[in-house]
Design a protein around this motif. Structure first.
Motif, PDB file in Angstrom:
ATOM      1  N   GLU A  55     -46.644  72.343 -26.249  1.00 29.89           N
ATOM      2  CA  GLU A  55     -45.846  71.724 -27.319  1.00 29.89           C
ATOM      3  C   GLU A  55     -46.586  70.473 -27.801  1.00 29.89           C
ATOM      4  N   ILE A  56     -46.893  70.436 -29.057  1.00 33.91           N
ATOM      5  CA  ILE A  56     -47.538  69.244 -29.633  1.00 33.91           C
ATOM      6  C   ILE A  56     -46.625  68.727 -30.731  1.00 33.91           C
ATOM      7  N   GLU A  57     -46.315  67.459 -30.654  1.00 37.95           N
ATOM      8  CA  GLU A  57     -45.370  66.897 -31.630  1.00 37.95           C
ATOM      9  C   GLU A  57     -45.963  65.626 -32.244  1.00 37.95           C
TER      10      GLU A  57
ATOM     11  N   LEU B  69     -56.890  62.640 -36.111  1.00 38.91           N
ATOM     12  CA  LEU B  69     -55.759  63.578 -36.127  1.00 38.91           C
ATOM     13  C   LEU B  69     -54.558  62.874 -36.719  1.00 38.91           C
ATOM     14  N   ASP B  70     -53.874  63.560 -37.611  1.00 37.50           N
ATOM     15  CA  ASP B  70     -52.756  62.916 -38.286  1.00 37.50           C
ATOM     16  C   ASP B  70     -51.486  63.755 -38.126  1.00 37.50           C
ATOM     17  N   ARG B  71     -50.632  63.357 -37.219  1.00 34.75           N
ATOM     18  CA  ARG B  71     -49.311  63.975 -36.978  1.00 34.75           C
ATOM     19  C   ARG B  71     -49.385  65.500 -36.875  1.00 34.75           C
ATOM     20  N   LEU B  72     -50.183  65.958 -35.952  1.00 33.69           N
ATOM     21  CA  LEU B  72     -50.328  67.404 -35.727  1.00 33.69           C
ATOM     22  C   LEU B  72     -49.163  67.902 -34.879  1.00 33.69           C
ATOM     23  N   SER B  73     -48.524  68.971 -35.323  1.00 30.89           N
ATOM     24  CA  SER B  73     -47.416  69.551 -34.549  1.00 30.89           C
ATOM     25  C   SER B  73     -47.593  71.056 -34.468  1.00 30.89           C
ATOM     26  N   ILE B  74     -47.466  71.576 -33.274  1.00 31.97           N
ATOM     27  CA  ILE B  74     -47.582  73.033 -33.097  1.00 31.97           C
ATOM     28  C   ILE B  74     -47.036  73.387 -31.723  1.00 31.97           C
ATOM     29  N   SER B  75     -46.590  74.620 -31.572  1.00 31.58           N
ATOM     30  CA  SER B  75     -46.229  75.078 -30.228  1.00 31.58           C
ATOM     31  C   SER B  75     -46.815  76.480 -30.027  1.00 31.58           C
ATOM     32  N   VAL B  76     -47.207  76.731 -28.806  1.00 27.39           N
ATOM     33  CA  VAL B  76     -47.776  78.039 -28.464  1.00 27.39           C
ATOM     34  C   VAL B  76     -47.012  78.572 -27.262  1.00 27.39           C
ATOM     35  N   GLY B  77     -46.518  79.790 -27.396  1.00 25.30           N
ATOM     36  CA  GLY B  77     -45.709  80.367 -26.321  1.00 25.30           C
ATOM     37  C   GLY B  77     -46.513  81.257 -25.395  1.00 25.30           C
TER      38      GLY B  77
ATOM     39  N   SER C 299     -50.742  58.393 -30.772  1.00 25.71           N
ATOM     40  CA  SER C 299     -49.279  58.489 -30.839  1.00 25.71           C
ATOM     41  C   SER C 299     -48.897  59.963 -30.821  1.00 25.71           C
ATOM     42  N   GLY C 300     -47.613  60.212 -30.672  1.00 27.10           N
ATOM     43  CA  GLY C 300     -47.138  61.587 -30.592  1.00 27.10           C
ATOM     44  C   GLY C 300     -47.095  62.067 -29.150  1.00 27.10           C
ATOM     45  N   GLU C 301     -46.791  63.330 -28.991  1.00 33.21           N
ATOM     46  CA  GLU C 301     -46.611  63.862 -27.636  1.00 33.21           C
ATOM     47  C   GLU C 301     -47.280  65.225 -27.499  1.00 33.21           C
ATOM     48  N   ALA C 302     -47.918  65.434 -26.367  1.00 31.89           N
ATOM     49  CA  ALA C 302     -48.496  66.745 -26.055  1.00 31.89           C
ATOM     50  C   ALA C 302     -48.011  67.138 -24.665  1.00 31.89           C
ATOM     51  N   CYS C 303     -47.385  68.288 -24.571  1.00 29.06           N
ATOM     52  CA  CYS C 303     -46.820  68.735 -23.284  1.00 29.06           C
ATOM     53  C   CYS C 303     -47.316  70.131 -22.943  1.00 29.06           C
ATOM     54  N   VAL C 304     -47.504  70.353 -21.642  1.00 29.09           N
ATOM     55  CA  VAL C 304     -47.827  71.683 -21.139  1.00 29.09           C
ATOM     56  C   VAL C 304     -46.724  72.050 -20.162  1.00 29.09           C
ATOM     57  N   ASN C 305     -46.028  73.110 -20.448  1.00 22.20           N
ATOM     58  CA  ASN C 305     -44.899  73.529 -19.607  1.00 22.20           C
ATOM     59  C   ASN C 305     -43.892  72.391 -19.393  1.00 22.20           C
ATOM     60  N   GLY C 306     -43.687  71.605 -20.411  1.00 19.09           N
ATOM     61  CA  GLY C 306     -42.734  70.501 -20.340  1.00 19.09           C
ATOM     62  C   GLY C 306     -43.294  69.242 -19.696  1.00 19.09           C
ATOM     63  N   LEU C 307     -44.536  69.293 -19.210  1.00 18.89           N
ATOM     64  CA  LEU C 307     -45.135  68.110 -18.565  1.00 18.89           C
ATOM     65  C   LEU C 307     -45.981  67.353 -19.581  1.00 18.89           C
ATOM     66  N   SER C 308     -45.669  66.083 -19.756  1.00 15.69           N
ATOM     67  CA  SER C 308     -46.412  65.275 -20.718  1.00 15.69           C
ATOM     68  C   SER C 308     -47.828  65.023 -20.210  1.00 15.69           C
TER      69      SER C 308
END
Lengths: 247, 307
Positions: B3-5, B17-25, B55-64
């Motif tokens: 999850e990238i927010e 990088l400017d406010r990149l958001s994406i999720s991969v399942g 800034s922003g958040e990057a998580c793998v399996n809910g772990l920041s």
């Protein structure tokens, strides 16, 4: 701990199979053998062999001229070379803490440096086998002191190696810090000021030759060397984690 | 899984990088595309835990990746853009060392190393040093390293670079197999046909900004080109075509009475109806297949931002 030991084993292995390290060992042992030969040929050392450990381990040319150079060359590959050839990225993205990376590399270099000083012990064993009466307390004390001093120089060298991928900067920077630690206190040790007092208490060859190599294990000297090593290791750690901390 | 927010990264005054958001399942492959310097490697380095985001958040399996970096990194297999292994170690020795680094139990290391070597087809190279390997086998070793411990997330930076067509084919098969295993995979590439073949979705970035994030099929069908053959007066037909307006984004004359038009695929039928209503005698209608290279060129050359 599994990651720590995996890295430690790898670092030891890489040092053990690196031709460059064998060149360093050859130069180290040749120069030491020469120095040893010159030392035991001098009359005052032949008259009193207990002067030999302080000379070889503490106040001799070895410490003043050679020792500051070898740890930076040994530690060159640990961060700077890894940075240069891009092997640092896979290491630092593995599930291992930055502190474990620093400690594993430091411990590997320290263990390997025991080989350097162990060779010097072999010279004393040769003398012993030829019937010389030796003061082993001074020899072992000198060996311990020299090892601690080398471990400090390894810590400074690791710090210099962590600056980036420039090998000249890593080796030169490490040697420069080591020479500064050796020579700066010597410049001020005869001052009557506080600076002079500090210099006398931090004059590294004196700590070895008047302490360890005289069979006196002084807790001040031990703590001084250990804490200074810890400081440089901490600085190396900060250098490494700053990459993750500073956005 | 990933999850990238609103992820941003600033290098001094440069916004990489400017406010990149994406999720991969799970079981999904995302192709990250963009010209050189677009910010692809920066995004992947952040996801691997090597660089921090501004800034922003990057998580793998809910772990920041910022707060629980060590635990998150244990779930990620990362192939850097220029993968290099120490030349002092043989391939198998290197993988054993990496298995230790990834905390695989000592007793399981030999079996795990053998498993990944077989998976990527380098078991015959186990006793070779890194420098003795061809580019393709070096990349395979990098992928084998990623796969140690079966991490659920794979981050691959330019995995196809320098590979010959056969090696690419092998690599595509490896990635497809990993997808079947349920891995979430993000990879960057300049080899667009490969991306088109194996990715489920693509994210095109340019100057650090998201240009488009969409399913491959959806992306290829946007503004599809259609060749329309007509009967009657050429100029009259052209003017009537232009009057169709909204449904057509452009119309180009191919030859007399034959036009190439860009049509939003979802409005194709409406458009055709409108043409007939306006009196155009349509005698032929065929769609031309667009590929990812056309889409890529369109999005990176267009100044508009598309979400």
């Amino acid at each position: 701990m599994a990651s720590f030991f995996a890295l430690l084993r790898k670092e030891l292995f890489v040092l053990a199979v690196s031709p460059f390290v064998y060149v360093l060992l050859a130069v180290w042992f040749s120069l030491n053998a020469l120095l040893f030969n010159i030392s035991i040929d001098t009359q005052y050392i032949q008259a009193d062999l207990s002067l030999l450990p302080p000379y070889l381990f503490g106040s001799g040319m070895l410490v003043w001229l050679l020792l500051p150079i070898f740890p930076p060359l040994l530690c060159l590959r640990m961060f700077a070379e890894e940075h240069r050839v891009s092997t640092l990225e896979p290491l630092l993205t593995a599930p291992i803490t930055d502190s474990a990376v620093v400690l594993a590399k430091y411990l590997a270099a320290c263990l390997f440096f025991l080989v350097f000083w162990g060779g010097l012990l072999f010279f004393f064993l040769l003398l012993d086998m030829h019937g010389a009466t030796l003061d082993w307390a001074r020899i072992i004390g000198g060996f311990v002191g020299s090892c601690l001093l080398s471990f400090l120089f390894i810590a400074t060298s690791l710090f210099a190696s962590s600056w980036g991928g420039n090998l000249v900067l890593a080796a030169g920077g490490g040697a420069a810090i080591n020479y500064c630690m050796l020579f700066l206190p010597a410049l001020f040790q005869y001052d009557d000021t506080v600076l002079g007092e500090v210099s006398r208490n931090s004059h590294l060859p004196n700590l070895i030759s008047n302490g360890f190599a005289a069979a006196l294990i002084d807790s001040y000297a031990v703590m001084y060397l250990v804490l200074l090593s810890a400081l440089f290791l901490f600085l190396t750690y900060l250098r490494l984690v700053s990459r993750r901390w500073i956005p | 899984m990933i999850e990238i927010e609103a992820l941003s990264k600033q290098y001094g005054s440069v916004l990489a990088l400017d406010r990149l958001s994406i999720s991969v399942g799970k079981g999904e492959i995302l192709g990250l595309l963009g010209p050189n310097g677009a910010g692809k490697s920066t995004a992947l380095k952040i996801l691997s835990g090597y660089l921090p985001q501004s800034s922003g958040e990057a998580c793998v399996n809910g772990l920041s990746l910022r707060e629980k970096s060590l635990q998150a990194r244990a779930l990620v297999g990362y192939l850097p853009e220029n993968f290099v292994a120490p030349n002092e170690l043989y391939v198998a020795e290197y993988l054993r060392y990496r298995a230790g680094l990834k905390r695989i139990a000592r007793k399981q290391r030999a079996a795990e190393v053998l498993r990944v070597m077989k998976l990527v087809g380098i078991e015959q190279r186990a006793k070779q040093r890194f420098d003795a390997l061809s580019k393709g086998f070096k990349q395979r070793l990098g992928v084998a390293d990623c796969l140690l411990g079966s991490p659920p997330v794979l981050i691959l930076d330019e995995p196809f670079s320098g590979l010959d067509p056969l090696q690419r084919q092998d690599f595509r098969n490896i990635l497809s197999g990993l997808k079947e295993e349920g891995k979430a995979i993000i990879f960057s590439s300049h080899v667009l046909p490969e991306v088109e073949d194996i990715a489920d979705r693509v994210l095109i970035i340019h100057h650090g900004k998201t240009r488009v994030a969409a399913d491959i099929e959806q992306l290829l069908s946007i503004n599809q080109q259609v060749v329309i053959s007509t009967h009657g007066d050429h100029d009259e037909n052209l003017s009537k075509l232009v009057e169709c307006g909204d449904e057509l984004t452009s119309a180009v004359v191919l030859r007399a009475n034959t036009f190439v038009v860009d049509i939003d695929v979802s409005r194709r039928a409406d458009c055709l109806k409108k043409m007939i209503e306006r009196g155009i005698r349509v005698t032929g209608y065929s769609t031309s297949k667009r590929d990812l290279e056309d889409v890529f060129a369109e999005f990176v050359s267009s100044p508009a931002e598309v979400d």
